[in-house]
Write a protein that holds these residues in place. Structure first.
Motif, mmCIF file in Angstrom:
data_model
loop_
_atom_site.group_PDB
_atom_site.id
_atom_site.type_symbol
_atom_site.label_atom_id
_atom_site.label_comp_id
_atom_site.label_asym_id
_atom_site.label_seq_id
_atom_site.Cartn_x
_atom_site.Cartn_y
_atom_site.Cartn_z
ATOM 1 N N MET A 127 0.831 -1.200 0.000
ATOM 2 C CA MET A 127 0.000 0.000 0.000
ATOM 3 C C MET A 127 0.859 1.241 0.000
ATOM 4 S SD MET A 127 -3.077 -0.348 2.678
ATOM 5 C CE MET A 127 -3.150 -1.953 3.394
ATOM 6 N N PRO A 128 0.340 2.357 -0.528
ATOM 7 C CA PRO A 128 1.060 3.621 -0.393
ATOM 8 C C PRO A 128 1.294 3.940 1.078
ATOM 9 C CG PRO A 128 -0.751 3.837 -1.949
ATOM 10 C CD PRO A 128 -0.909 2.499 -1.297
ATOM 11 N N PRO A 129 2.361 4.667 1.410
ATOM 12 C CA PRO A 129 2.795 4.785 2.810
ATOM 13 C C PRO A 129 1.813 5.448 3.751
ATOM 14 C CG PRO A 129 4.060 6.254 1.369
ATOM 15 C CD PRO A 129 3.292 5.334 0.483
ATOM 16 N N VAL A 130 1.137 6.516 3.328
ATOM 17 C CA VAL A 130 0.215 7.199 4.231
ATOM 18 C C VAL A 130 -0.996 6.317 4.520
ATOM 19 C CG1 VAL A 130 -1.433 9.113 4.370
ATOM 20 C CG2 VAL A 130 0.933 9.550 3.733
ATOM 21 N N THR A 131 -1.543 5.695 3.506
ATOM 22 C CA THR A 131 -2.685 4.798 3.704
ATOM 23 C C THR A 131 -2.313 3.667 4.641
ATOM 24 O OG1 THR A 131 -3.522 5.332 1.494
ATOM 25 C CG2 THR A 131 -4.352 3.330 2.532
ATOM 26 N N ARG A 132 -1.155 3.079 4.426
ATOM 27 C CA ARG A 132 -0.689 1.987 5.289
ATOM 28 C C ARG A 132 -0.516 2.465 6.730
ATOM 29 N NH1 ARG A 132 3.747 0.559 2.629
ATOM 30 N NH2 ARG A 132 5.189 1.787 3.889
ATOM 31 N N ALA A 133 0.092 3.634 6.909
ATOM 32 C CA ALA A 133 0.339 4.150 8.258
ATOM 33 C C ALA A 133 -0.968 4.452 8.982
ATOM 34 C CB ALA A 133 1.210 5.401 8.180
ATOM 35 N N LEU A 134 -1.948 5.017 8.283
ATOM 36 C CA LEU A 134 -3.231 5.319 8.916
ATOM 37 C C LEU A 134 -3.943 4.054 9.357
ATOM 38 C CD1 LEU A 134 -4.517 8.157 6.565
ATOM 39 C CD2 LEU A 134 -3.809 8.410 8.949
ATOM 40 N N ILE A 135 -3.935 3.037 8.502
ATOM 41 C CA ILE A 135 -4.586 1.777 8.853
ATOM 42 C C ILE A 135 -3.886 1.131 10.044
ATOM 43 C CG2 ILE A 135 -5.021 -0.578 8.068
ATOM 44 C CD1 ILE A 135 -5.586 0.607 5.282
ATOM 45 N N LEU A 136 -2.567 1.072 10.022
ATOM 46 C CA LEU A 136 -1.826 0.476 11.134
ATOM 47 C C LEU A 136 -2.067 1.231 12.436
ATOM 48 C CD1 LEU A 136 1.584 -0.429 9.443
ATOM 49 C CD2 LEU A 136 -0.147 -2.016 10.324
ATOM 50 N N ALA A 137 -2.102 2.562 12.359
ATOM 51 C CA ALA A 137 -2.334 3.369 13.563
ATOM 52 C C ALA A 137 -3.709 3.070 14.154
ATOM 53 C CB ALA A 137 -2.205 4.851 13.237
ATOM 54 N N CYS A 138 -4.737 2.980 13.308
ATOM 55 C CA CYS A 138 -6.084 2.689 13.801
ATOM 56 C C CYS A 138 -6.164 1.295 14.419
ATOM 57 C CB CYS A 138 -7.099 2.814 12.671
ATOM 58 S SG CYS A 138 -7.415 4.522 12.151
ATOM 59 N N VAL A 139 -5.500 0.326 13.808
ATOM 60 C CA VAL A 139 -5.510 -1.041 14.340
ATOM 61 C C VAL A 139 -4.776 -1.101 15.678
ATOM 62 C CG1 VAL A 139 -4.680 -3.393 13.948
ATOM 63 C CG2 VAL A 139 -5.769 -2.127 12.077
ATOM 64 N N VAL A 140 -3.620 -0.438 15.761
ATOM 65 C CA VAL A 140 -2.853 -0.444 17.011
ATOM 66 C C VAL A 140 -3.650 0.222 18.134
ATOM 67 C CG1 VAL A 140 -0.819 0.552 18.150
ATOM 68 C CG2 VAL A 140 -0.579 -0.598 15.942
ATOM 69 N N VAL A 141 -4.268 1.364 17.842
ATOM 70 C CA VAL A 141 -5.050 2.067 18.861
ATOM 71 C C VAL A 141 -6.256 1.235 19.275
ATOM 72 C CG1 VAL A 141 -6.501 4.095 19.301
ATOM 73 C CG2 VAL A 141 -4.285 4.365 18.188
ATOM 74 N N TYR A 142 -6.870 0.537 18.331
ATOM 75 C CA TYR A 142 -8.027 -0.305 18.658
ATOM 76 C C TYR A 142 -7.654 -1.378 19.673
ATOM 77 C CZ TYR A 142 -11.857 -3.596 18.228
ATOM 78 O OH TYR A 142 -12.911 -4.445 18.513
ATOM 79 N N PHE A 143 -6.542 -2.060 19.441
ATOM 80 C CA PHE A 143 -6.143 -3.114 20.371
ATOM 81 C C PHE A 143 -5.562 -2.541 21.658
ATOM 82 C CE2 PHE A 143 -6.344 -5.623 16.442
ATOM 83 C CZ PHE A 143 -7.116 -6.684 16.906
#
Length: 198
Positions: free
Chosen positions: A4-20
């Motif tokens: 994935m492009p870097p910003v999209t990837r970073a946003l998704i990872l950040a949301c997943v990390v915060v969720y857990f």
């Protein structure tokens, strides 16, 4: 995912990390939620931080799927910097609309989720690729992107005005669309802005 492009990837990872992270004992993320201004819990950073919180697995999965689907396409056209600006402008537009509606209605509940940013991305996608076919889950009928966003926006407006599906921030979704639309107008030097930002 890592293609994935870097910003999209970073946003998704950040949301997943915060969720857990939110499920860890002793960790309270309520200060990141978007609280109404009159609630006594509002803080300025919440107009952005709320977008990293989600209320359940389906909320997270659907938002991240949309962020991947539409955000990836837009980031490949705009590049990381412009994609990041556009996304957070949509998140901010959603937050401001939600705060206004909460102040008017007297609501006291906080708002969470990346949906406002996602609705901005939908608008951006429809404006850049208006004739690209989208097949929604309900009804599963192929339609051009511009028509999909128009129908979705009108449905959100109707649900918001009638108070249907309480607990869903319909006006925040519309605020995300407005935030994305204004950002594109600004970049293009179109009214209400009088200069180009290409």
């Amino acid at each position: 995912m890592f293609r994935m492009p870097p910003v999209t990837r970073a946003l998704i990872l950040a949301c997943v990390v915060v969720y857990f992270a939110d499920s860890l004992p002793g960790l309270d993320l309520e200060a990141l939620m978007l609280w109404p201004i009159g609630s006594g819990n509002f803080m300025p950073w919440q107009v952005l931080s709320y977008a990293f919180l989600h209320g359940g697995p389906s909320h997270l999965i659907f938002n991240m799927f949309g962020l991947w689907m539409f955000g990836s396409e837009l980031e490949r056209v705009w590049g990381p910097r412009r994609q990041l600006v556009f996304y957070f402008a949509s998140v901010l537009g959603a937050a401001l609309m939600q705060l206004l509606v909460a102040a008017w209605s007297g609501a006291t509940e906080p708002t969470i989720g990346a949906s406002g940013g996602l609705f901005g991305l939908l608008l951006g996608f429809a404006m850049l690729f208006p004739n690209r076919k989208i097949v929604p889950l309900i009804p599963p009928i192929p339609m051009p992107a511009w028509l999909f966003v128009l129908i979705y926006g009108l449905v959100e407006l109707g649900l918001g005005v009638t108070g249907t599906l309480n607990g869903v921030a319909h006006f925040a979704h519309l605020g995300g669309i407005v935030g994305g639309w204004l950002t594109l107008r600004y970049w293009r030097g179109q009214p209400p802005f009088g200069w180009g930002r290409r």
